[in-house]
Design an enzyme around this catalytic site. Structure first.
Site, PDB file in Angstrom:
ATOM      1  N   HIS A 113    -122.059 -27.607  10.037  1.00  0.00           N
ATOM      2  CA  HIS A 113    -121.069 -28.476   9.388  1.00  0.00           C
ATOM      3  C   HIS A 113    -119.644 -28.140   9.821  1.00  0.00           C
ATOM      4  O   HIS A 113    -118.739 -28.933   9.638  1.00  0.00           O
ATOM      5  CB  HIS A 113    -121.175 -28.354   7.865  1.00  0.00           C
ATOM      6  CG  HIS A 113    -122.418 -28.988   7.316  1.00  0.00           C
ATOM      7  ND1 HIS A 113    -122.428 -30.214   6.711  1.00  0.00           N
ATOM      8  CD2 HIS A 113    -123.709 -28.571   7.322  1.00  0.00           C
ATOM      9  CE1 HIS A 113    -123.661 -30.531   6.345  1.00  0.00           C
ATOM     10  NE2 HIS A 113    -124.457 -29.538   6.693  1.00  0.00           N
ATOM     11  N   ASP A 130    -111.104 -28.593  11.623  1.00  0.00           N
ATOM     12  CA  ASP A 130    -112.036 -29.031  10.578  1.00  0.00           C
ATOM     13  C   ASP A 130    -113.287 -29.578  11.260  1.00  0.00           C
ATOM     14  O   ASP A 130    -113.173 -30.308  12.251  1.00  0.00           O
ATOM     15  CB  ASP A 130    -111.371 -30.150   9.753  1.00  0.00           C
ATOM     16  CG  ASP A 130    -111.769 -30.122   8.274  1.00  0.00           C
ATOM     17  OD1 ASP A 130    -112.869 -29.638   7.977  1.00  0.00           O
ATOM     18  OD2 ASP A 130    -110.981 -30.599   7.445  1.00  0.00           O
TER      19      ASP A 130
END
Ligand code: ADQ
Length: 456
Positions: free
Chosen positions: A158, A366
């Site tokens: 992720h 991110d």
């Protein structure tokens, strides 16, 4: 008949409510995407229970078998606070903060990965698909392969995978690569993460092949790019809900009906660039004193990892900055920055998204960033403006956002200034493209895309 899917993740999708003595579903896109798949395949979810002083037997919750992992307090601290948050998190986010390398946290990382793998081996059969989630469990695929578990093993990362020059500083890099390469399919949020991984596997582990297919120890491993999405339709519906619209109007009124409402929503994390965005706002108000009183900035920050020193420091830094800007530019009852340090219920969060003319998403790095996608789903009609960091995984899909380098305060300030006065036609042209991307690549699309090559 679909094969059974066993999800292995750091946390279960449920939380123990000790007052009510029952399990509550934890809200979130991942849980809503996987629930129907697991239910249809009679699958299981293996994860930490979140409680260290009680051991739980497997149980069923909303049609899914939950297999709780028990960890002692010490184990959890060394594994999660120590190695996951002190070493892997900063290292994988471009070493924005210096990663700590300690043998006394690496050993518990191996130990806890072993506990997860052993428990999974007890519940999985040869026909099952085992799908391991995220950086906390990178050794699990290899451990499962050695135990000969499951039909196919998938892994999803992720967070970003860093460039090989950074990754190679990890003293246990060989073990981590070997762990991940135990999978049949490894999926990443972005093309850059996938190519970083392929390079590291070739250079440091002796794998051969391209960024989409590697040969390692006589096996073929598929490398996939599968950007995670949100439940786009559900967010769009919520955004249009009458209660949401009324609450949004109320929020704007409470802010003093400014001409422009700018919003930031993040977990309070040093990767999210909250401080840099406040500095850009400060620079904007210095440059354009006519905007003071016309622009209101709301920052909602969810408390996060408060037992980690770096997180306490960033919180203090942000609160000091907010105080400085409000002290310089605010009037009594009219501060330019409204700062909320708390988690909000989803309906309230939706109202803030709906109230915002401009959304500022400026992480320094991110994996994806779901906040950007949630804003688009809620504010595509009428169209809002999304300012997005080039360093969020979402930027690969969101060419139509106003893309910025968050380290460049002048550039960010100019972009913010433009965002406050961008013309209606351009705003809606950009938002249309963003919404199409969010709607077509939602979290259900994502889960199917990840699972398809594992069904084989
Ligand atoms: P996170 O780093 O947690 O996730 P993100 O993708 O932005 O980051 O998701 C945050 C979630 O928290 C969003 O769903 C948002 O709605 C919610 N949230 C934020 N502020 C909130 C508040 N004040 N109150 C309530 N909820 C709030 C990691 C990776 C990301 C990746 C995701 C999913 O770091 O890059 O996108 O996993 O893969």
């Amino acid at each position: 008949m679909d094969r059974r899917v066993i999800v292995v993740a750091n946390r279960l999708p449920v939380k123990w409510d000790s007052a009510a003595t029952r399990w509550e579903t934890s809200p979130g896109g991942l849980v809503s995407a996987l629930t129907p798949i697991l239910r249809a395949s009679e699958g299981s979810w293996v994860g930490w229970s979140g409680v260290s002083d009680e051991e739980f037997e497997p149980f069923e919750h909303e049609g899914i078998e939950q297999v709780p992992i028990h960890l002692s307090d010490d184990q959890y601290r060394a594994f999660y606070v120590g190695f996951c948050n002190g070493t892997l998190w900063p290292l994988y986010h471009d070493a924005i903060r210096p990663p700590e390398f300690h043998r006394h946290t690496w050993r518990p990382y191996v130990e806890v990965n072993r506990i997860f793998a052993d428990r999974t081996a007890e519940v999985a059969t040869d026909d099952d698909i085992v799908w391991v989630q995220d950086y906390q469990l990178q050794l699990v695929p290899r451990m499962l392969r050695e135990a000969d578990v499951g039909h196919r093993i998938g892994f999803y990362l992720h967070i970003p995978f860093p460039p090989v020059e950074l990754f190679s500083t990890l003293p246990w890099r060989a073990q981590v690569l070997n762990g991940l390469l135990g999978s049949d399919v490894i999926a990443f949020q972005s093309r850059s993460s996938r190519s970083n991984f392929a390079r590291a596997a070739r250079r440091l582990a002796g794998a051969e092949g391209s960024s989409s297919r590697l040969e390692y120890q006589g096996r073929t491993i598929e490398l996939q790019v599968s950007p995670i999405g949100i439940d786009a339709e559900a967010f769009a519906l919520l955004g249009n809900d009458r209660a949401t619209r009324e609450r949004a109007a109320q929020i704007r009124a409470d802010l003093g009906d400014p001409e422009v409402v700018v919003l930031g929503v993040d977990r309070l994390d040093y990767t999210k660039g909250i401080d840099l965005r406040i500095k850009a706002l400060e620079t904007l108000l210095e440059r354009r004193p006519d905007l003071v009183g016309k622009v209101a900035f709301v920052q909602v920050a969810v408390p996060s990892r408060e037992d980690v020193e770096q997180y306490r420091i960033i919180r203090e830094d942000i609160e000091r900055l907010v105080g400085r800007v409000n002290g310089s530019f605010g009037e009594v009852g009219r501060p330019p920055i409204h700062y909320l340090h708390r988690s909000l219920p989803i309906e309230e969060l939706a109202a803030y998204y709906r109230a915002a003319d401009v959304m500022l998403v400026t992480p320094l790095r991110d994996g994806m960033n779901l906040v950007a996608k949630e804003y688009v789903a809620i504010h595509h009609r009428p169209p809002g403006v999304l300012v997005l960091s080039e360093f969020a995984g979402a930027a690969e899909q969101f060419g139509a956002a106003l893309l910025v380098n968050p380290y460049d305060t002048d550039g960010l300030t100019s972009m913010l200034e433009w965002a406050t006065r961008i013309d209606a036609e351009e705003r809606s042209r950009r938002m249309r493209r963003l919404w199409r991307s969010v709607r077509d690549h939602d979290v259900f699309w994502w889960a199917e895309r990840c699972l398809a090559p594992l069904r084989g």
